[in-house]
Motif scaffolding. Sequence first.
Motif, PDB file in Angstrom:
ATOM      1  N   CYS A   1      -5.831  -3.202   0.885  1.00 35.01           N
ATOM      2  CA  CYS A   1      -5.124  -2.888   2.117  1.00 35.01           C
ATOM      3  C   CYS A   1      -6.152  -3.134   3.215  1.00 35.01           C
ATOM      4  O   CYS A   1      -7.035  -2.329   3.435  1.00 35.01           O
TER       5      CYS A   1
ATOM      6  N   CYS B   1      -4.447   0.225   6.361  1.00 33.95           N
ATOM      7  CA  CYS B   1      -5.163   1.488   6.542  1.00 33.95           C
ATOM      8  C   CYS B   1      -6.535   1.436   5.885  1.00 33.95           C
ATOM      9  O   CYS B   1      -7.374   2.301   6.125  1.00 33.95           O
ATOM     10  N   GLY B   2      -6.783   0.451   5.044  1.00 31.30           N
ATOM     11  CA  GLY B   2      -8.092   0.318   4.410  1.00 31.30           C
ATOM     12  C   GLY B   2      -8.315   1.280   3.258  1.00 31.30           C
ATOM     13  O   GLY B   2      -9.416   1.346   2.712  1.00 31.30           O
TER      14      GLY B   2
ATOM     15  N   ALA C   1       0.050   4.165   0.926  1.00 32.85           N
ATOM     16  CA  ALA C   1      -0.251   5.062   2.044  1.00 32.85           C
ATOM     17  C   ALA C   1       0.357   4.575   3.353  1.00 32.85           C
ATOM     18  O   ALA C   1       0.918   5.369   4.110  1.00 32.85           O
ATOM     19  N   CYS C   2       0.228   3.279   3.632  1.00 34.52           N
ATOM     20  CA  CYS C   2       0.684   2.797   4.947  1.00 34.52           C
ATOM     21  C   CYS C   2       1.835   1.805   4.838  1.00 34.52           C
ATOM     22  O   CYS C   2       2.437   1.452   5.847  1.00 34.52           O
TER      23      CYS C   2
ATOM     24  N   CYS D   1       0.846  -1.195   0.000  1.00 39.49           N
ATOM     25  CA  CYS D   1       0.000   0.000   0.000  1.00 39.49           C
ATOM     26  C   CYS D   1       0.883   1.248   0.000  1.00 39.49           C
ATOM     27  O   CYS D   1       1.815   1.352   0.795  1.00 39.49           O
TER      28      CYS D   1
END
Length: 413
Positions: free
Chosen positions: A248, A257-258, A229-230, A227
Amino acid sequence: GRRRPEYERMLSDLGAGRVDGVIVYHLDRLHRRPRELEDFLDQCARAGVRDMACVTGEIDLATHDGQFHARILGAVSRKESDDKSRRISRKHLEIARAGRVSGGGARAYGYAEDRVTIVREEAAVIREMAQRILAGDSLRSVATDLNARGVPTVSGREWKSHVVRKILLSGRISGQREHHGEILGKAVWPGIIRPRQTLRLRALLGDPERRTKRVPRRYLLSSLLRCHACGHTLAARPIDDGRRRYVCAKAPGLPGCGGTFVMAEEIEGHIIEEVLGRLSSPRFEAAAGRRVGQDDARAAEAQRLVDEAHTRLEELAEVYGRGEITLREWQAARLPVTQRVEKAQVVLRRQTQTTALEAVLGQPGGVDAAFGALPLARKQAVVAAVMDHAEVGPAVRGLNRFDPSRVRPAWRT
Ligand SMILES: [Zn+2]
Protein backbone atom coordinates in the motif's frame (compact mmCIF):
# COMPACT_ATOMS: atom_id res chain seq x y z
CA GLY A 1 1.91 26.15 -43.04
CA ARG A 2 4.78 25.06 -45.23
CA ARG A 3 8.06 27.03 -45.25
CA ARG A 4 8.68 28.94 -48.42
CA PRO A 5 12.40 29.76 -48.67
CA GLU A 6 12.08 31.98 -51.76
CA TYR A 7 9.35 33.98 -50.07
CA GLU A 8 11.49 34.37 -46.95
CA ARG A 9 14.40 35.52 -49.11
CA MET A 10 12.14 38.12 -50.69
CA LEU A 11 11.07 39.36 -47.24
CA SER A 12 14.67 39.72 -46.12
CA ASP A 13 15.58 41.48 -49.40
CA LEU A 14 12.71 43.86 -48.71
CA GLY A 15 13.97 44.41 -45.19
CA ALA A 16 17.50 45.09 -46.43
CA GLY A 17 16.22 47.57 -48.99
CA ARG A 18 17.49 45.51 -51.91
CA VAL A 19 14.16 45.72 -53.79
CA ASP A 20 11.80 48.54 -54.42
CA GLY A 21 8.79 46.71 -55.85
CA VAL A 22 7.16 43.30 -55.91
CA ILE A 23 5.50 41.54 -58.81
CA VAL A 24 3.19 38.59 -58.11
CA TYR A 25 0.84 36.62 -60.33
CA HIS A 26 -2.00 37.00 -57.85
CA LEU A 27 -2.10 38.07 -54.23
CA ASP A 28 -3.30 34.67 -53.07
CA ARG A 29 -0.03 33.23 -54.34
CA LEU A 30 1.85 35.48 -51.99
CA HIS A 31 -0.07 34.97 -48.73
CA ARG A 32 -2.29 32.17 -47.51
CA ARG A 33 -3.02 33.75 -44.14
CA PRO A 34 -3.97 37.30 -43.07
CA ARG A 35 -1.11 37.36 -40.54
CA GLU A 36 1.44 36.82 -43.31
CA LEU A 37 -0.05 39.70 -45.27
CA GLU A 38 0.24 41.99 -42.23
CA ASP A 39 3.93 41.04 -41.79
CA PHE A 40 4.44 41.72 -45.47
CA LEU A 41 2.77 45.12 -45.26
CA ASP A 42 4.91 46.03 -42.23
CA GLN A 43 8.04 45.00 -44.05
CA CYS A 44 7.07 47.05 -47.12
CA ALA A 45 6.33 50.12 -44.98
CA ARG A 46 9.69 49.82 -43.22
CA ALA A 47 11.57 49.35 -46.50
CA GLY A 48 9.66 52.11 -48.23
CA VAL A 49 8.32 49.79 -50.91
CA ARG A 50 5.19 51.24 -52.46
CA ASP A 51 4.41 49.34 -55.59
CA MET A 52 3.03 45.89 -55.96
CA ALA A 53 1.89 44.60 -59.33
CA CYS A 54 -0.32 41.62 -59.97
CA VAL A 55 -2.64 40.45 -62.79
CA THR A 56 -5.63 42.18 -61.19
CA GLY A 57 -3.85 45.51 -61.28
CA GLU A 58 -1.31 47.50 -59.36
CA ILE A 59 -1.67 48.25 -55.69
CA ASP A 60 -0.12 51.25 -54.02
CA LEU A 61 0.81 49.85 -50.62
CA ALA A 62 1.66 53.27 -49.24
CA THR A 63 -2.00 54.36 -49.25
CA HIS A 64 -4.75 53.21 -46.92
CA ASP A 65 -6.89 52.31 -49.92
CA GLY A 66 -4.11 50.15 -51.33
CA GLN A 67 -3.56 48.33 -48.02
CA PHE A 68 -7.30 47.84 -47.67
CA HIS A 69 -7.44 46.39 -51.16
CA ALA A 70 -4.60 43.99 -50.35
CA ARG A 71 -6.38 42.88 -47.16
CA ILE A 72 -9.63 42.23 -49.01
CA LEU A 73 -7.80 40.16 -51.61
CA GLY A 74 -6.08 38.27 -48.78
CA ALA A 75 -9.37 37.54 -47.01
CA VAL A 76 -10.94 36.32 -50.25
CA SER A 77 -8.04 33.97 -50.96
CA ARG A 78 -8.21 32.70 -47.36
CA LYS A 79 -11.88 31.86 -47.80
CA GLU A 80 -11.21 30.10 -51.10
CA SER A 81 -8.52 28.00 -49.50
CA ASP A 82 -10.83 27.12 -46.55
CA ASP A 83 -13.62 26.20 -48.96
CA LYS A 84 -11.26 23.96 -50.86
CA SER A 85 -10.16 22.02 -47.79
CA ARG A 86 -13.79 21.77 -46.69
CA ARG A 87 -14.70 20.36 -50.12
CA ILE A 88 -11.89 17.82 -49.86
CA SER A 89 -12.92 16.59 -46.40
CA ARG A 90 -16.58 16.48 -47.44
CA LYS A 91 -15.49 14.33 -50.38
CA HIS A 92 -13.72 11.95 -47.99
CA LEU A 93 -16.82 11.74 -45.82
CA GLU A 94 -18.95 10.96 -48.89
CA ILE A 95 -16.56 8.22 -49.91
CA ALA A 96 -16.60 6.78 -46.39
CA ARG A 97 -20.43 6.97 -46.24
CA ALA A 98 -20.77 5.16 -49.55
CA GLY A 99 -18.37 2.45 -48.31
CA ARG A 100 -16.06 3.01 -51.24
CA VAL A 101 -12.31 2.68 -51.27
CA SER A 102 -10.40 5.93 -50.74
CA GLY A 103 -6.90 6.02 -52.17
CA GLY A 104 -3.57 7.44 -51.02
CA GLY A 105 -0.88 6.15 -48.69
CA ALA A 106 0.49 2.65 -48.19
CA ARG A 107 -1.82 -0.34 -48.51
CA ALA A 108 -3.48 -1.60 -45.34
CA TYR A 109 -2.21 -4.82 -43.76
CA GLY A 110 -4.43 -7.74 -44.80
CA TYR A 111 -5.47 -6.25 -48.14
CA ALA A 112 -3.74 -6.01 -51.56
CA GLU A 113 -2.97 -2.72 -53.37
CA ASP A 114 -6.56 -2.53 -54.66
CA ARG A 115 -7.62 -2.32 -50.97
CA VAL A 116 -10.34 -4.91 -51.61
CA THR A 117 -8.61 -8.25 -52.22
CA ILE A 118 -7.69 -10.12 -49.03
CA VAL A 119 -4.07 -11.28 -48.66
CA ARG A 120 -4.54 -14.74 -47.17
CA GLU A 121 -1.38 -15.06 -45.05
CA GLU A 122 -1.90 -11.58 -43.59
CA ALA A 123 -5.57 -12.27 -42.90
CA ALA A 124 -4.52 -15.32 -40.87
CA VAL A 125 -2.16 -13.12 -38.83
CA ILE A 126 -4.95 -10.58 -38.19
CA ARG A 127 -7.31 -13.31 -36.99
CA GLU A 128 -4.63 -14.67 -34.70
CA MET A 129 -3.84 -11.23 -33.27
CA ALA A 130 -7.54 -10.53 -32.63
CA GLN A 131 -8.11 -13.88 -30.99
CA ARG A 132 -5.09 -13.50 -28.71
CA ILE A 133 -5.90 -9.95 -27.61
CA LEU A 134 -9.54 -10.91 -26.93
CA ALA A 135 -8.27 -13.77 -24.76
CA GLY A 136 -6.30 -11.29 -22.64
CA ASP A 137 -2.86 -11.37 -24.25
CA SER A 138 -0.88 -8.10 -24.34
CA LEU A 139 -0.14 -6.06 -27.48
CA ARG A 140 3.55 -6.22 -26.67
CA SER A 141 3.66 -10.00 -26.38
CA VAL A 142 1.80 -10.37 -29.69
CA ALA A 143 4.26 -7.99 -31.42
CA THR A 144 7.30 -9.73 -29.91
CA ASP A 145 6.02 -13.10 -31.04
CA LEU A 146 5.36 -11.94 -34.62
CA ASN A 147 8.91 -10.53 -34.82
CA ALA A 148 10.37 -13.77 -33.44
CA ARG A 149 8.53 -15.74 -36.13
CA GLY A 150 9.79 -13.37 -38.85
CA VAL A 151 6.27 -12.34 -39.93
CA PRO A 152 6.72 -9.28 -42.21
CA THR A 153 4.82 -5.97 -41.82
CA VAL A 154 3.65 -3.80 -44.74
CA SER A 155 6.55 -1.35 -44.28
CA GLY A 156 9.14 -4.07 -43.70
CA ARG A 157 9.90 -2.63 -40.26
CA GLU A 158 9.43 -4.47 -36.94
CA TRP A 159 6.08 -5.15 -35.32
CA LYS A 160 5.37 -2.72 -32.46
CA SER A 161 2.52 -2.62 -29.94
CA HIS A 162 1.03 0.49 -31.52
CA VAL A 163 1.09 -1.10 -34.98
CA VAL A 164 -0.85 -4.15 -33.73
CA ARG A 165 -3.22 -1.86 -31.87
CA LYS A 166 -3.90 0.32 -34.91
CA ILE A 167 -4.68 -2.69 -37.12
CA LEU A 168 -7.00 -4.23 -34.55
CA LEU A 169 -8.88 -0.97 -33.90
CA SER A 170 -9.59 -0.34 -37.58
CA GLY A 171 -13.10 -1.01 -38.85
CA ARG A 172 -11.57 -1.98 -42.21
CA ILE A 173 -10.59 -5.48 -41.04
CA SER A 174 -14.23 -6.34 -40.32
CA GLY A 175 -15.37 -4.90 -43.67
CA GLN A 176 -16.69 -1.67 -42.21
CA ARG A 177 -16.17 1.87 -43.40
CA GLU A 178 -15.22 4.55 -40.93
CA HIS A 179 -14.59 8.28 -40.84
CA HIS A 180 -12.39 9.87 -38.20
CA GLY A 181 -12.54 6.66 -36.18
CA GLU A 182 -16.32 6.31 -36.17
CA ILE A 183 -17.78 3.29 -37.90
CA LEU A 184 -20.41 4.30 -40.45
CA GLY A 185 -21.50 0.92 -41.79
CA LYS A 186 -20.72 -1.87 -44.22
CA ALA A 187 -17.97 -1.34 -46.80
CA VAL A 188 -17.49 -2.72 -50.32
CA TRP A 189 -14.45 -4.79 -49.26
CA PRO A 190 -14.83 -8.11 -47.41
CA GLY A 191 -14.10 -8.41 -43.69
CA ILE A 192 -11.33 -10.56 -42.19
CA ILE A 193 -12.85 -10.70 -38.70
CA ARG A 194 -16.47 -10.18 -37.65
CA PRO A 195 -17.89 -6.71 -36.86
CA ARG A 196 -18.74 -7.95 -33.38
CA GLN A 197 -15.06 -8.74 -32.80
CA THR A 198 -14.14 -5.20 -33.86
CA LEU A 199 -16.60 -3.84 -31.31
CA ARG A 200 -15.06 -5.96 -28.57
CA LEU A 201 -11.52 -5.04 -29.63
CA ARG A 202 -12.46 -1.36 -29.56
CA ALA A 203 -14.04 -1.74 -26.14
CA LEU A 204 -10.95 -3.55 -24.87
CA LEU A 205 -8.15 -1.56 -26.52
CA GLY A 206 -9.92 1.75 -26.03
CA ASP A 207 -10.18 0.99 -22.30
CA PRO A 208 -8.34 3.89 -20.58
CA GLU A 209 -7.43 1.59 -17.68
CA ARG A 210 -5.44 -0.56 -20.05
CA ARG A 211 -3.54 2.38 -21.54
CA THR A 212 -2.38 3.83 -18.25
CA LYS A 213 -1.41 0.53 -16.72
CA ARG A 214 2.36 0.81 -16.53
CA VAL A 215 3.03 -1.89 -13.96
CA PRO A 216 5.33 -4.52 -15.46
CA ARG A 217 3.64 -7.81 -16.23
CA ARG A 218 5.81 -9.70 -13.76
CA TYR A 219 3.02 -9.16 -11.27
CA LEU A 220 0.08 -11.50 -11.63
CA LEU A 221 -2.13 -9.60 -9.20
CA SER A 222 -1.44 -6.01 -10.33
CA SER A 223 -4.57 -3.92 -9.70
CA LEU A 224 -6.39 -6.87 -8.06
CA LEU A 225 -5.30 -6.44 -4.42
CA ARG A 226 -6.75 -3.89 -2.00
CA CYS A 227 -5.52 -2.61 1.34
CA HIS A 228 -7.80 -3.62 4.26
CA ALA A 229 -7.05 -0.38 6.09
CA CYS A 230 -7.54 2.31 3.45
CA GLY A 231 -9.12 0.44 0.53
CA HIS A 232 -6.56 1.54 -2.04
CA THR A 233 -5.09 -0.78 -4.65
CA LEU A 234 -1.76 -2.30 -3.68
CA ALA A 235 1.15 -1.39 -5.96
CA ALA A 236 3.68 -3.92 -7.20
CA ARG A 237 7.25 -3.24 -5.99
CA PRO A 238 10.49 -5.15 -5.94
CA ILE A 239 12.62 -4.78 -2.80
CA ASP A 240 16.40 -4.64 -2.48
CA ASP A 241 16.88 -8.39 -2.22
CA GLY A 242 15.05 -8.78 -5.56
CA ARG A 243 11.95 -10.31 -4.00
CA ARG A 244 8.71 -8.91 -5.32
CA ARG A 245 5.97 -7.61 -3.09
CA TYR A 246 2.68 -5.73 -3.18
CA VAL A 247 2.52 -2.62 -1.03
CA CYS A 248 0.00 0.00 0.00
CA ALA A 249 2.20 2.79 -1.35
CA LYS A 250 2.40 6.02 0.62
CA ALA A 251 4.30 8.69 -1.25
CA PRO A 252 3.65 12.16 -2.70
CA GLY A 253 0.93 11.69 -5.30
CA LEU A 254 0.00 8.21 -4.07
CA PRO A 255 -3.11 7.83 -1.96
CA GLY A 256 -2.18 4.75 0.09
CA CYS A 257 -1.77 4.55 3.86
CA GLY A 258 1.58 2.74 3.78
CA GLY A 259 0.40 0.24 6.37
CA THR A 260 0.11 -2.99 4.36
CA PHE A 261 2.46 -5.15 2.34
CA VAL A 262 2.59 -8.77 1.30
CA MET A 263 5.26 -10.91 -0.39
CA ALA A 264 4.25 -11.47 -4.02
CA GLU A 265 5.19 -15.11 -4.49
CA GLU A 266 3.27 -16.26 -1.43
CA ILE A 267 0.03 -14.48 -2.17
CA GLU A 268 0.20 -15.30 -5.89
CA GLY A 269 0.65 -19.00 -5.14
CA HIS A 270 -2.25 -18.90 -2.73
CA ILE A 271 -4.61 -17.12 -5.11
CA ILE A 272 -3.69 -19.30 -8.09
CA GLU A 273 -4.51 -22.34 -6.00
CA GLU A 274 -7.88 -20.89 -5.02
CA VAL A 275 -8.68 -19.81 -8.59
CA LEU A 276 -7.79 -23.21 -10.08
CA GLY A 277 -9.73 -24.94 -7.34
CA ARG A 278 -12.80 -22.95 -8.25
CA LEU A 279 -12.31 -23.46 -11.98
CA SER A 280 -12.04 -27.25 -11.50
CA SER A 281 -15.25 -27.57 -9.53
CA PRO A 282 -18.22 -28.95 -11.48
CA ARG A 283 -20.40 -26.28 -9.91
CA PHE A 284 -18.21 -23.59 -11.48
CA GLU A 285 -18.15 -25.19 -14.91
CA ALA A 286 -21.94 -25.22 -14.90
CA ALA A 287 -22.09 -21.60 -13.71
CA ALA A 288 -19.50 -20.54 -16.30
CA GLY A 289 -21.49 -22.28 -19.03
CA ARG A 290 -24.61 -20.40 -18.00
CA ARG A 291 -22.62 -17.19 -17.95
CA VAL A 292 -21.29 -17.73 -21.48
CA GLY A 293 -24.89 -17.98 -22.70
CA GLN A 294 -25.97 -14.89 -20.78
CA ASP A 295 -22.93 -12.93 -21.91
CA ASP A 296 -23.62 -13.79 -25.54
CA ALA A 297 -27.17 -12.51 -25.23
CA ARG A 298 -25.99 -9.38 -23.43
CA ALA A 299 -23.24 -8.77 -25.98
CA ALA A 300 -25.74 -9.06 -28.83
CA GLU A 301 -27.99 -6.53 -27.11
CA ALA A 302 -25.01 -4.25 -26.45
CA GLN A 303 -24.02 -4.43 -30.07
CA ARG A 304 -27.54 -3.52 -31.16
CA LEU A 305 -27.39 -0.46 -28.87
CA VAL A 306 -24.01 0.60 -30.27
CA ASP A 307 -25.22 0.23 -33.88
CA GLU A 308 -28.37 2.21 -33.11
CA ALA A 309 -26.34 4.92 -31.38
CA HIS A 310 -23.99 5.26 -34.33
CA THR A 311 -26.93 5.72 -36.70
CA ARG A 312 -28.37 8.35 -34.38
CA LEU A 313 -25.00 10.18 -34.14
CA GLU A 314 -24.74 10.17 -37.91
CA GLU A 315 -28.25 11.65 -38.24
CA LEU A 316 -27.43 14.33 -35.68
CA ALA A 317 -24.22 15.21 -37.50
CA GLU A 318 -26.20 15.64 -40.72
CA VAL A 319 -28.83 17.83 -39.10
CA TYR A 320 -26.08 19.95 -37.56
CA GLY A 321 -24.19 19.98 -40.87
CA ARG A 322 -27.28 21.38 -42.62
CA GLY A 323 -27.40 24.15 -40.03
CA GLU A 324 -30.80 23.09 -38.66
CA ILE A 325 -29.54 22.99 -35.06
CA THR A 326 -26.88 25.00 -33.25
CA LEU A 327 -23.56 23.65 -32.02
CA ARG A 328 -24.87 23.67 -28.46
CA GLU A 329 -28.04 21.78 -29.42
CA TRP A 330 -25.95 19.26 -31.31
CA GLN A 331 -23.64 18.69 -28.33
CA ALA A 332 -26.63 18.36 -25.97
CA ALA A 333 -28.28 15.81 -28.25
CA ARG A 334 -25.06 13.83 -28.62
CA LEU A 335 -24.44 13.45 -24.89
CA PRO A 336 -27.08 10.83 -23.97
CA VAL A 337 -26.21 8.85 -27.09
CA THR A 338 -22.49 8.69 -26.30
CA GLN A 339 -23.36 7.73 -22.72
CA ARG A 340 -25.39 4.78 -24.03
CA VAL A 341 -22.40 3.74 -26.14
CA GLU A 342 -20.13 3.80 -23.08
CA LYS A 343 -22.54 1.64 -21.10
CA ALA A 344 -22.74 -0.88 -23.92
CA GLN A 345 -18.96 -0.99 -24.11
CA VAL A 346 -18.75 -1.98 -20.46
CA VAL A 347 -20.90 -5.02 -21.30
CA LEU A 348 -18.70 -5.89 -24.28
CA ARG A 349 -15.57 -5.58 -22.12
CA ARG A 350 -17.07 -7.97 -19.60
CA GLN A 351 -17.58 -10.53 -22.34
CA THR A 352 -13.81 -10.53 -22.79
CA GLN A 353 -13.53 -12.08 -19.34
CA THR A 354 -15.58 -15.02 -20.50
CA THR A 355 -13.29 -15.39 -23.52
CA ALA A 356 -10.27 -15.52 -21.19
CA LEU A 357 -11.73 -18.55 -19.43
CA GLU A 358 -12.22 -20.47 -22.67
CA ALA A 359 -8.43 -20.99 -22.70
CA VAL A 360 -8.55 -23.07 -19.50
CA LEU A 361 -12.05 -24.58 -19.25
CA GLY A 362 -12.70 -27.86 -21.00
CA GLN A 363 -9.06 -28.35 -22.08
CA PRO A 364 -7.96 -32.00 -22.47
CA GLY A 365 -4.95 -31.67 -20.09
CA GLY A 366 -7.08 -30.19 -17.32
CA VAL A 367 -7.37 -26.70 -15.88
CA ASP A 368 -4.02 -26.68 -14.01
CA ALA A 369 -1.89 -27.64 -17.03
CA ALA A 370 -3.75 -25.26 -19.36
CA PHE A 371 -3.30 -22.40 -16.90
CA GLY A 372 0.38 -23.17 -16.34
CA ALA A 373 1.08 -22.99 -20.09
CA LEU A 374 -0.40 -19.49 -20.52
CA PRO A 375 1.75 -16.32 -20.75
CA LEU A 376 1.48 -14.04 -17.71
CA ALA A 377 -0.91 -11.53 -19.29
CA ARG A 378 -3.41 -14.29 -20.03
CA LYS A 379 -3.03 -15.80 -16.57
CA GLN A 380 -3.86 -12.35 -15.26
CA ALA A 381 -6.97 -12.27 -17.47
CA VAL A 382 -8.07 -15.68 -16.14
CA VAL A 383 -7.65 -14.60 -12.50
CA ALA A 384 -9.47 -11.30 -13.20
CA ALA A 385 -12.34 -13.23 -14.83
CA VAL A 386 -12.92 -15.24 -11.65
CA MET A 387 -11.96 -12.76 -8.95
CA ASP A 388 -13.06 -9.14 -8.84
CA HIS A 389 -10.40 -8.25 -6.27
CA ALA A 390 -8.98 -9.51 -2.96
CA GLU A 391 -8.63 -7.59 0.27
CA VAL A 392 -5.30 -8.01 2.05
CA GLY A 393 -5.59 -7.89 5.83
CA PRO A 394 -2.99 -6.99 8.47
CA ALA A 395 0.03 -9.25 9.01
CA VAL A 396 -0.02 -11.26 12.21
CA ARG A 397 2.87 -10.17 14.45
CA GLY A 398 5.60 -12.74 14.92
CA LEU A 399 4.20 -15.09 12.31
CA ASN A 400 6.95 -15.97 9.82
CA ARG A 401 5.07 -17.93 7.22
CA PHE A 402 2.35 -16.56 4.96
CA ASP A 403 -1.07 -16.60 6.55
CA PRO A 404 -3.81 -17.37 3.99
CA SER A 405 -6.49 -15.94 6.29
CA ARG A 406 -5.07 -12.48 5.53
CA VAL A 407 -6.53 -12.69 2.01
CA ARG A 408 -10.25 -12.16 1.43
CA PRO A 409 -11.08 -12.67 -2.26
CA ALA A 410 -14.26 -11.20 -3.77
CA TRP A 411 -15.31 -13.83 -6.32
CA ARG A 412 -17.26 -12.94 -9.43
CA THR A 413 -19.18 -16.20 -9.50
ZN1 LIG B 1 -3.57 1.17 2.92
